[in-house]
Design a protein around this motif. Structure first.
Motif, mmCIF file in Angstrom:
data_model
loop_
_atom_site.group_PDB
_atom_site.id
_atom_site.type_symbol
_atom_site.label_atom_id
_atom_site.label_comp_id
_atom_site.label_asym_id
_atom_site.label_seq_id
_atom_site.Cartn_x
_atom_site.Cartn_y
_atom_site.Cartn_z
ATOM 1 N N ALA A 25 12.950 66.981 13.139
ATOM 2 C CA ALA A 25 12.290 65.427 13.421
ATOM 3 C C ALA A 25 11.093 65.284 13.665
ATOM 4 O O ALA A 25 10.300 64.536 13.344
ATOM 5 N N LEU A 87 9.384 61.780 6.191
ATOM 6 C CA LEU A 87 10.089 60.765 7.275
ATOM 7 C C LEU A 87 10.062 61.468 8.451
ATOM 8 O O LEU A 87 10.376 62.624 8.832
ATOM 9 N N HIS A 88 9.545 60.668 9.602
ATOM 10 C CA HIS A 88 9.626 61.044 10.736
ATOM 11 C C HIS A 88 10.679 60.165 11.626
ATOM 12 O O HIS A 88 10.391 58.962 11.857
ATOM 13 N N CYS A 89 11.756 60.588 11.775
ATOM 14 C CA CYS A 89 12.793 59.949 12.387
ATOM 15 C C CYS A 89 13.425 60.867 13.552
ATOM 16 O O CYS A 89 13.798 61.726 13.431
ATOM 17 N N ARG A 91 15.933 60.510 15.568
ATOM 18 C CA ARG A 91 17.325 60.850 15.671
ATOM 19 C C ARG A 91 18.025 60.358 14.543
ATOM 20 O O ARG A 91 17.942 59.214 13.886
ATOM 21 N N TRP A 92 18.876 61.369 14.216
ATOM 22 C CA TRP A 92 20.052 61.173 13.085
ATOM 23 C C TRP A 92 21.302 60.946 13.501
ATOM 24 O O TRP A 92 21.668 62.102 14.493
ATOM 25 N N SER A 105 21.272 47.509 13.011
ATOM 26 C CA SER A 105 20.604 48.761 12.398
ATOM 27 C C SER A 105 20.098 48.538 11.219
ATOM 28 O O SER A 105 20.599 47.415 10.396
ATOM 29 N N ASN A 107 18.057 50.552 7.477
ATOM 30 C CA ASN A 107 17.861 51.947 6.984
ATOM 31 C C ASN A 107 16.459 51.689 6.581
ATOM 32 O O ASN A 107 15.947 52.848 5.900
ATOM 33 N N HIS A 108 15.850 50.753 6.393
ATOM 34 C CA HIS A 108 14.255 50.630 6.241
ATOM 35 C C HIS A 108 14.213 50.854 4.647
ATOM 36 O O HIS A 108 12.910 51.539 4.185
#
Length: 973
Positions: A25, A87-89, A91-92, A105, A107-108
């Motif tokens: 992440a 991609l900087h996410c 939490r998955w 929610s 998903n962009h």
């Protein structure tokens, strides 16, 4: 969330992959978007250190569905080099079901799509000029229009068949293969998806289409009785070919072709200047001048070489040497690794080239096994993998046997375990005895010092004498060495004859000096030996006094016993270790045992450690080998990729290069495209975008690419307007009407083209006519000639039917399909074969119309006695491209009052038909009709043919030939 059945080729579960995403992440996760422009859908491809995953957005755009997890492939490495998003996410989360995704929610996917489009646009804009964009737009327009027209045609088309039968060939998959006899001929390509009578359970793929016979491989194994005896094949729309073509255009548009100059070559016909040919390059087999020139120029061509190979000029022979040279350069390590692609439009053409390479190189044929020749089928990855698995098992049997004693060591089994335990026992005993010896030595040291004290002066004097005499003996040894060197130097010196007497005296003097030095050295050695003996005698007396001491005698006896016990234990350890060491050597795990340590306990401890390490290594290898061999039965896909990765040559059709998963993401250093004159630009792009260099081999004087009449009419109907300029229309019509090989050969100049000019197939008489009519007289002939013929006076013969009345010689049209046939020609050809083919057992009949093929087949079966003597020897021009026979009979079929010849005016078809012969060419037709053709080019060719027949050929009337055949038949009876 994960789909109900995540597809993948690895044992990593969805949660494990999500955990990997979480660990990455902070650094960011590489991602690419795969979009389907027509359906408007997108798939997100994520990359971790070890795996990739495909995620499909949910319908509500509130999450993603994980549809695939697998290991990296060749394609993935190449794709990331082309560009990616990070991609900087933080939490998955993996949800068990879509309903578990939290409300609100997102998903962009929209943000990702915009970012991806911006990345692609910026990269593409920097690479593609306006001219290149216009060219790519034109090619893409042609592909899409061709696809749309095919869909429209297929929607209304049904192909009727009148019989079906189980194929005689062996099946190479768990699918049913059947043959269908069509009611009438039609153009249907290999790989076309069909359905029988709108029955979804009777779907399959066309493997072959030859004249009226179509071979279908069904998706399953349908019961033969379920397939109607008569019915219709419905062609199902398929975008496989068009997707491959459009993907190739997209690759050029993105600037991602392996050769960055390819687009300029195609759009502007700008080719990088070739370096001078390496005239020192020598092929493995003899080549003529033209072939050698092509071979040497291909070795140094940086972009593209065109080889025009008229019939019989050895195109395949030359191609083979090119591929062998590339593979040899790769193995020699010059220029880096090189992977060669051999490709063409049809499976038959690919297999024909591969036939000459299989015995020399590592070749892998990629394609549907049922569509390949028997020899090529043996080179498929599927067949080679089975052989490879057998080889792996067989070749690893010796090491499995060698490692067998170490299986289970450290657990509860293993033959080496008992040997290790026994060795450890012997060494434990040796260590105990060695410690006892050291204890006794410590106790004896005190007694020895007490007993020795009165004798120290005597011992010191004896030692001093030894030291003095040792120095004296060393000095005498040095003197002897000097005397020897002086003698050797004197004896080896070359002197004039007048000095010989003096030289001999000098040598004798030095020899006497050496003898004296020897005597002095020997005397010194004797004195030294005596002194040492006296010194040892003093020490022995001290030892005897220790033994006579009350306490010392017992300690010496105990020490002697422990010393013997230690020596016996070490000897037993050596005997135990030797077979273990031999077994380890046999298993390839031999330990490094230092020499000279076998009588030392500390040394044996190091040996024991080395043996234990070696045994552990053997145990690990045995375990890994067992695991590896256990995976072999299910490792087909891995092994296929290994075969492809290490192959010298990959062979596949143009479309197969892009549609076969085994070749996904694989680039090629050198592509050889055979029969390029028959390949349209959209198909040719597919292999070219994957190759660093290419050689196109073909002959645009023979069959052109298949031209869909609807596409041709569409191209001709285009008019300039706001969307299309006049140059774009002209380019569209040129691309549609000609092969890219012909376009390139015309435009890139002689520097990048070679013409093979020596043919060895046809007799000189036939070859001379072909050379003048089609190749500007450029062909030379190297042919052994033909023997005497019982009927014809020349290898170029014509049977003219214009001597027959019109009612007998004219063509007819079938009422059902309008097909054209000619009964007189069929009877003449059948009679000719019945009475004459015995002289030429290797024969073929070629005619331009399928209806004439049908009539000839019926007539020949009746005259020659069975389909097996006919089926493979009669067909249209298209069916015989690339073949050759001793006797070729070509029937023109057309005979009418108006001089109409239809598509016979396509002169290249006649070129193909005539150039199949090796010994005798017999043409059958109505010269009156043919000579009055409304097509100027065809009429001029017929006039040139008349001239050749009258000078070097044999022009005969059909009545004369008919009489000869009847007489021959009567004589035979």
């Amino acid at each position: 969330m994960a789909s109900a059945r995540v597809q993948g080729d690895d044992d990593l579960d969805p949660q494990g992959f999500v955990n990997q995403l979480g660990r990455m992440a902070d650094s960011g996760i590489p991602a690419r978007l795969e979009t389907n422009g027509e359906q408007g859908s997108a798939t997100l491809r994520l990359y971790t250190d070890t795996h990739i995953a495909l995620l499909r957005p949910t319908g509500r755009d509130d999450g993603y569905i994980l549809v695939h997890v697998g290991r990296w492939s060749f394609r993935d490495h190449r794709s990331l080099v082309e560009g990616f998003l990070r991609l900087h996410c933080p939490r998955w989360t993996l949800h068990p079901h879509i309903k578990n995704i939290s409300a609100g929610s997102r998903n962009h996917i929209g943000i990702l799509t915009d970012a991806w489009a911006a990345l692609r646009t910026s990269a593409s804009a920097a690479r593609v000029s306006d001219r290149h964009q216009e060219y790519l737009d034109t090619v893409e327009r042609i592909i899409r229009r061709t696809r749309d027209l095919e869909r429209e045609r297929l929607a209304a088309a049904r192909i009727l068949y009148r019989a079906r039968r189980a194929t005689r060939e062996q099946r190479y998959s768990a699918r049913g293969v059947y043959e269908f006899r069509l009611v009438e001929g039609c153009q249907i390509a290999e790989g076309t998806q069909i359905q029988v009578n709108d029955d979804r359970d009777l779907r399959g793929v066309i493997l072959r289409a030859e004249n009226l016979d179509v071979t279908v491989r069904f998706d399953g194994v349908p019961d033969f009785a379920r397939i109607p005896a008569q019915g219709a094949l419905t062609v199902l729309p398929s975008d496989v070919v068009y997707r491959a073509q459009l993907d190739a255009v997209a690759t050029l548009r993105d600037g991602a072709a392996v050769n960055p100059r390819l687009l300029a070559m195609l759009a502007e016909h700008r080719v990088l200047r070739a370096s001078p040919p390496d005239r020192s390059a020598t092929p493995g087999r003899p080549l003529d001048d033209g072939q050698l020139d092509a071979y040497q120029r291909a070795r140094g061509e940086p972009d593209l070489l065109l080889v025009l190979g008229p019939p019989g000029t050895g195109k395949t022979w030359t191609i083979t040497e090119m591929a062998v040279a590339e593979a040899a350069a790769a193995r020699a390590g010059t220029g880096g690794p090189r992977r060669v692609l051999v490709t063409s439009q049809s499976n038959r053409a690919v297999d024909n080239v591969l036939k000459g390479l299989a015995s020399q190189l590592r070749c892998v044929r990629v394609g549907n096994p049922e569509a390949l020749t028997g020899a090529a089928r043996e080179l498929t990855a599927e067949v080679q993998v089975e052989a490879l698995k057998d080889d792996i098992v067989r070749q690893t049997e010796p090491i499995v046997s060698a490692l067998a004693p170490f299986v289970g060591v450290g657990d509860s089994g293993g033959a080496a375990r008992a040997q290790l335990a026994l060795l450890r026992g012997h060494l434990d005993e040796a260590r105990q005895a060695d410690r006892a010896v050291h204890r006794r030595d410590a106790e004896l040291d005190g007694i020895t010092r007490r007993v020795r004290a009165p004798h120290e002066a005597e011992i010191a004097a004896a030692q001093a004498q030894v030291d003095r005499l040792e120095a004296a003996a060393s000095k005498q040894r040095d003197g002897r060495a000097r005397a020897w060197r002086r003698l050797e130097a004197a004896a080896g010196r070359q002197v004039p004859r007048w000095w010989a007497v003096i030289h001999r005296r000098s040598v004798d003097r030095r020899r006497r000096a050496l003898q004296a030095a020897d005597a002095r050295a020997d005397a010194a050695e004797r004195e030294l030996a005596a002194a040492r003996a006296e010194h040892d005698g003093v020490l022995e007396r001290v030892t005897l006094l220790v033994a006579q001491d009350g306490a010392g005698g017992g300690l010496l006896a105990e020490r002697e016993y422990e010393w013997g016990r230690r020596e016996r234990a070490l000897a037993q350890a050596a005997r135990t270790a030797e077979p273990l060491r031999a077994e380890l050597e046999l298993a390839g795990c031999g330990p490094a045992l230092p020499d000279g340590e076998a009588d030392d306990v500390a040394g044996w401890q190091r040996r024991e450690r080395s043996l234990l390490d070696a045994v552990e290594l053997a145990r690990t290898r045995a375990s890994l080998l067992d695991e590896w061999r256990g995976r072999i039965p299910t490792a087909d896909e891995e092994l296929k990729h290994e075969l492809v990765g290490y192959a010298d040559v990959i062979a596949a059709t143009c479309i197969g290069v892009a549609t076969k998963k085994l070749l996904s993401g694989l680039d090629f250093d050198f592509a050889i495209v055979d029969e390029a004159g028959q390949i349209a630009l959209p198909d040719l792009l597919v292999p070219l975008v994957r190759a660093r260099r290419a050689v196109l081999v073909g002959d645009h004087k023979q069959l052109p690419p298949y031209l869909d009449n609807d596409v041709a009419q569409w191209a001709q109907a285009l008019v300039p307007g706001a969307e299309l300029s006049a140059p774009a229309i002209a380019e569209t019509q040129d691309i549609v009407g000609r092969s890219e090989f012909e376009r390139l050969f015309e435009r890139i100049g002689p520097e990048h083209g070679v013409t093979l000019t020596t043919q060895r197939r046809m007799p000189a008489t036939v070859a001379t006519f072909i050379s003048r009519a089609f190749y500007g007289g450029a062909l030379a002939t190297d042919h052994p000639g033909t023997g005497p013929d019982p009927l014809f006076r020349s290898p170029l013969a014509f049977i003219d039917t214009s001597d027959q009345p019109p009612a007998r010689r004219f063509e007819t049209r079938a009422e059902a399909n309008g097909g054209i046939s000619n009964r007189l020609e069929a009877e003449l050809i059948a009679g000719l074969l019945a009475g004459y083919a015995g002289h030429h057992r290797d024969w073929a009949v070629i005619v331009p119309y399928r209806e004439q093929v049908r009539l000839l087949r019926q007539t020949l079966i009746r005259r020659l006695g069975g389909p097996e003597a006919v089926e493979d020897n009669i067909g249209t021009v298209d069916a015989f491209q690339g073949n050759e026979r001793d006797l070729i009979i070509y029937g023109f079929t057309r005979s009418n009052r108006s001089g109409t010849v239809g598509f016979l005016s396509e002169l290249r078809r006649l070129n193909v038909a005539m150039t199949r012969t090796r010994q005798q060419l017999v043409l059958v037709g109505d010269l009156d009709t043919l000579g009055r053709s409304q097509d100027d080019g065809f009429r001029d060719l017929v006039e040139e043919l008349r001239t050749a027949l009258s000078t070097v050929g044999d022009l005969r009337g059909s009545r004369e030939i008919g009489n000869w055949l009847r007489e021959a038949a009567g004589s035979a009876r």
